[in-house]
Design a protein around this motif. Structure first.
Motif, PDB file in Angstrom:
ATOM      1  N   LEU A 215       0.857  -1.053   0.036  1.00  0.00           N
ATOM      2  CA  LEU A 215      -0.154  -0.071   0.080  1.00  0.00           C
ATOM      3  C   LEU A 215       0.885   1.373   0.020  1.00  0.00           C
ATOM      4  O   LEU A 215       0.521   2.290   0.681  1.00  0.00           O
ATOM      5  N   GLN A 216       1.799   1.239  -0.917  1.00  0.00           N
ATOM      6  CA  GLN A 216       2.878   2.534  -0.912  1.00  0.00           C
ATOM      7  C   GLN A 216       2.060   3.414  -1.877  1.00  0.00           C
ATOM      8  O   GLN A 216       2.160   4.596  -1.469  1.00  0.00           O
ATOM      9  N   ASP A 217       1.078   3.279  -2.615  1.00  0.00           N
ATOM     10  CA  ASP A 217       0.206   4.074  -3.134  1.00  0.00           C
ATOM     11  C   ASP A 217      -0.876   4.858  -2.260  1.00  0.00           C
ATOM     12  O   ASP A 217      -1.628   4.342  -1.641  1.00  0.00           O
ATOM     13  N   GLY A 218      -0.614   6.029  -2.365  1.00  0.00           N
ATOM     14  CA  GLY A 218      -1.144   7.157  -1.277  1.00  0.00           C
ATOM     15  C   GLY A 218      -2.828   6.885  -1.534  1.00  0.00           C
ATOM     16  O   GLY A 218      -3.656   7.144  -0.830  1.00  0.00           O
ATOM     17  N   ASN A 219      -3.152   6.872  -3.060  1.00  0.00           N
ATOM     18  CA  ASN A 219      -4.597   6.696  -3.430  1.00  0.00           C
ATOM     19  C   ASN A 219      -5.363   5.683  -2.851  1.00  0.00           C
ATOM     20  O   ASN A 219      -6.511   5.851  -2.376  1.00  0.00           O
ATOM     21  N   LYS A 220      -4.509   4.507  -2.820  1.00  0.00           N
ATOM     22  CA  LYS A 220      -5.192   2.984  -2.315  1.00  0.00           C
ATOM     23  C   LYS A 220      -5.350   3.424  -0.950  1.00  0.00           C
ATOM     24  O   LYS A 220      -6.377   2.883  -0.200  1.00  0.00           O
ATOM     25  N   GLN A 221      -4.439   3.683  -0.243  1.00  0.00           N
ATOM     26  CA  GLN A 221      -4.710   4.027   1.061  1.00  0.00           C
ATOM     27  C   GLN A 221      -5.581   5.082   1.576  1.00  0.00           C
ATOM     28  O   GLN A 221      -6.554   4.801   2.446  1.00  0.00           O
ATOM     29  N   ASP A 222      -5.992   6.043   0.824  1.00  0.00           N
ATOM     30  CA  ASP A 222      -7.011   7.042   0.997  1.00  0.00           C
ATOM     31  C   ASP A 222      -8.338   6.310   0.683  1.00  0.00           C
ATOM     32  O   ASP A 222      -9.382   6.367   1.326  1.00  0.00           O
ATOM     33  N   MET A 223      -8.429   5.442  -0.144  1.00  0.00           N
ATOM     34  CA  MET A 223      -9.442   4.785  -0.614  1.00  0.00           C
ATOM     35  C   MET A 223     -10.072   3.533   0.488  1.00  0.00           C
ATOM     36  O   MET A 223     -11.266   3.809   1.073  1.00  0.00           O
ATOM     37  N   ILE A 224      -9.049   2.825   0.958  1.00  0.00           N
ATOM     38  CA  ILE A 224      -9.300   1.767   1.877  1.00  0.00           C
ATOM     39  C   ILE A 224      -9.794   2.873   3.292  1.00  0.00           C
ATOM     40  O   ILE A 224     -10.754   2.367   4.274  1.00  0.00           O
ATOM     41  N   ALA A 225      -8.835   3.798   3.665  1.00  0.00           N
ATOM     42  CA  ALA A 225      -9.327   4.418   4.958  1.00  0.00           C
ATOM     43  C   ALA A 225     -10.624   5.238   4.818  1.00  0.00           C
ATOM     44  O   ALA A 225     -11.465   5.300   5.721  1.00  0.00           O
ATOM     45  N   GLY A 226     -11.029   5.675   3.800  1.00  0.00           N
ATOM     46  CA  GLY A 226     -12.306   6.402   3.522  1.00  0.00           C
ATOM     47  C   GLY A 226     -13.373   5.277   3.743  1.00  0.00           C
ATOM     48  O   GLY A 226     -14.600   5.552   4.220  1.00  0.00           O
ATOM     49  N   GLN A 227     -13.140   4.114   3.079  1.00  0.00           N
ATOM     50  CA  GLN A 227     -14.326   3.061   3.503  1.00  0.00           C
ATOM     51  C   GLN A 227     -14.430   2.678   4.700  1.00  0.00           C
ATOM     52  O   GLN A 227     -15.472   2.497   5.349  1.00  0.00           O
ATOM     53  N   LEU A 228     -13.274   2.377   5.570  1.00  0.00           N
ATOM     54  CA  LEU A 228     -13.291   1.992   6.893  1.00  0.00           C
ATOM     55  C   LEU A 228     -14.038   3.404   7.656  1.00  0.00           C
ATOM     56  O   LEU A 228     -14.909   2.792   8.801  1.00  0.00           O
ATOM     57  N   ALA A 229     -13.732   4.456   7.312  1.00  0.00           N
ATOM     58  CA  ALA A 229     -14.437   5.627   8.175  1.00  0.00           C
ATOM     59  C   ALA A 229     -15.911   5.534   7.728  1.00  0.00           C
ATOM     60  O   ALA A 229     -16.668   5.828   8.811  1.00  0.00           O
ATOM     61  N   ARG A 230     -16.349   5.180   6.695  1.00  0.00           N
ATOM     62  CA  ARG A 230     -17.861   5.070   6.249  1.00  0.00           C
ATOM     63  C   ARG A 230     -18.274   3.748   7.144  1.00  0.00           C
ATOM     64  O   ARG A 230     -19.472   3.892   7.717  1.00  0.00           O
ATOM     65  N   HIS A 231     -17.758   2.869   7.073  1.00  0.00           N
ATOM     66  CA  HIS A 231     -18.288   1.699   7.823  1.00  0.00           C
ATOM     67  C   HIS A 231     -18.195   1.988   9.393  1.00  0.00           C
ATOM     68  O   HIS A 231     -19.193   1.686   9.948  1.00  0.00           O
ATOM     69  N   MET A 232     -17.511   2.855   9.960  1.00  0.00           N
ATOM     70  CA  MET A 232     -17.331   2.914  11.439  1.00  0.00           C
ATOM     71  C   MET A 232     -18.714   4.129  11.726  1.00  0.00           C
ATOM     72  O   MET A 232     -19.127   3.801  12.758  1.00  0.00           O
ATOM     73  N   ALA A 233     -18.827   4.918  10.606  1.00  0.00           N
ATOM     74  CA  ALA A 233     -19.750   5.776  10.892  1.00  0.00           C
ATOM     75  C   ALA A 233     -21.101   5.068  10.690  1.00  0.00           C
ATOM     76  O   ALA A 233     -22.151   5.578  11.466  1.00  0.00           O
ATOM     77  N   GLN A 234     -21.349   4.239  10.037  1.00  0.00           N
ATOM     78  CA  GLN A 234     -22.596   3.280  10.124  1.00  0.00           C
ATOM     79  C   GLN A 234     -22.672   2.420  11.111  1.00  0.00           C
ATOM     80  O   GLN A 234     -23.803   2.500  11.710  1.00  0.00           O
ATOM     81  N   LEU A 235     -21.662   1.935  11.496  1.00  0.00           N
ATOM     82  CA  LEU A 235     -21.613   1.031  13.030  1.00  0.00           C
ATOM     83  C   LEU A 235     -22.118   1.976  14.334  1.00  0.00           C
ATOM     84  O   LEU A 235     -22.973   1.649  15.173  1.00  0.00           O
ATOM     85  N   ARG A 236     -21.774   3.333  14.046  1.00  0.00           N
ATOM     86  CA  ARG A 236     -22.069   4.217  15.189  1.00  0.00           C
ATOM     87  C   ARG A 236     -23.393   4.591  15.033  1.00  0.00           C
ATOM     88  O   ARG A 236     -23.895   5.175  16.231  1.00  0.00           O
TER      89      ARG A 236
END
Length: 320
Positions: free
Chosen positions: A135-156
């Motif tokens: 995951l050296q590609d910053g765009n892929k990191q941003d994509m994964i982090a963004g998805q996880l953030a949406r998942h956590m928002a849903q959980l909350r």
């Protein structure tokens, strides 16, 4: 050579004149090995015994290969210590959110163990992706982090039960290695059940090992005097439990929900930081700041209080 000695030599029988009771297990094993080597077919006998001993391992390896080549390509069987609650949690999350979780087919008991049969998740863990440098590609990191953030928002966003009880999704006890560890289990065994706690104050009392709040340091007094809303908490949200497709930057599943339940809102970040040492060198704290809802990142005093209690008292061994 006497006939009796010849028979003993030929069949590798022990010498009755030798006091075998005085020999250690290692000496007995070495003596048997030497006797077999001295026979006319000694080496063949040893190879035969090695073959016999290897058969169970070969069979298990063959079964594993056949399983991975057939049903194992789509099915994962997990040994679970808290199967009913873990299944209920995964189905609850799947029915109320878009968070990707393994689909459960059924569970069964074999001997004293419980097993969950579920879909096999493709991809690798976020831990392996970070450790392997995928995951050296910053765009892929941003994509994964963004998805996880949406998942956590849903959980909350899920409404907690009407009571203030800290419990599993079934309303029963929880399994959390930070909240209780029976001394009989040892440090590497699964955490036994604890709770449910009738309130956050009761859970805090257990974290303090039943010590009165007035005897604690100021940061613990402040943190344990603050009430927090209950939220559905994964309770083990760390890189090894996040499955990703690193090639396209996608979260394919969040797994291992056996510790999940309704907990105070600060508890997720306490477990993600204070209890997780394996991912410290992978920049995990930076990921946390991008994954959790913004208000959960403000729980600095709660994080410090939990870290101080963990360092001073370790894990509770008595129920509040």
């Amino acid at each position: 050579m006497r006939f009796a000695d010849a028979i003993r030599w030929f069949f590798a029988l022990p010498d009755p004149a030798v006091d075998r009771l005085a020999m250690t297990p290692i000496q007995l094993s070495n003596d048997a090995h030497r006797r077999k080597l001295r026979t006319p077919f000694g080496r063949a006998m040893i190879r035969y015994h090695i073959l016999l001993e290897s058969i169970p391992h070969r069979v298990r390896a063959l079964v594993g290969i056949l399983w991975r080549a057939t049903a194992g390509r789509r099915i994962w069987i997990k040994r679970a210590d808290f199967a009913e609650t873990e299944i209920a949690t995964m189905r609850y999350v799947a029915n109320h959110t878009d968070i990707p979780v393994p689909r459960v087919w059924f569970s069964f008991k074999w001997g004293n163990c419980e097993y969950i049969v579920m879909d096999r998740i493709t991809g690798i863990t976020l831990f392996d992706a970070l450790r392997g440098g995928y995951l050296q590609d910053g765009n892929k990191q941003d994509m994964i982090a963004g998805q996880l953030a949406r998942h956590m928002a849903q959980l909350r966003s899920l409404a907690p039960p009407p009571s203030s009880s800290i419990s599993s999704v079934l309303g029963g006890p929880v399994r959390c290695p930070r909240l209780f560890q029976d001394p009989l289990y040892g440090p590497t065994a699964p955490a036994p059940l604890t709770g449910p706690f009738k309130s956050e104050a009761t859970m805090n009392l257990q974290l303090r090992h039943l010590h009165n709040l007035e005897t604690c340091i100021p940061v613990v007094v402040a943190a344990h005097s603050t009430a927090h809303p209950l939220v559905l908490t994964h309770n083990d949200l760390v890189p090894r439990n996040i499955m990703v497709d690193h090639a396209i930057g996608k979260v394919v599943a969040i797994i291992d929900w056996e510790y999940a339940g309704w907990f105070p809102a600060h508890w997720e970040i306490c477990m993600m930081i204070n209890w997780e040492e394996q991912s410290v060198g992978l920049g995990w704290r930076g990921w946390i700041s991008r994954i959790l809802p913004r208000h959960e990142l403000t729980y600095a005093q709660e994080l410090e209080a939990d870290a101080s209690l963990l360092k001073a008292l370790w894990v509770p061994e008595h129920h509040a």
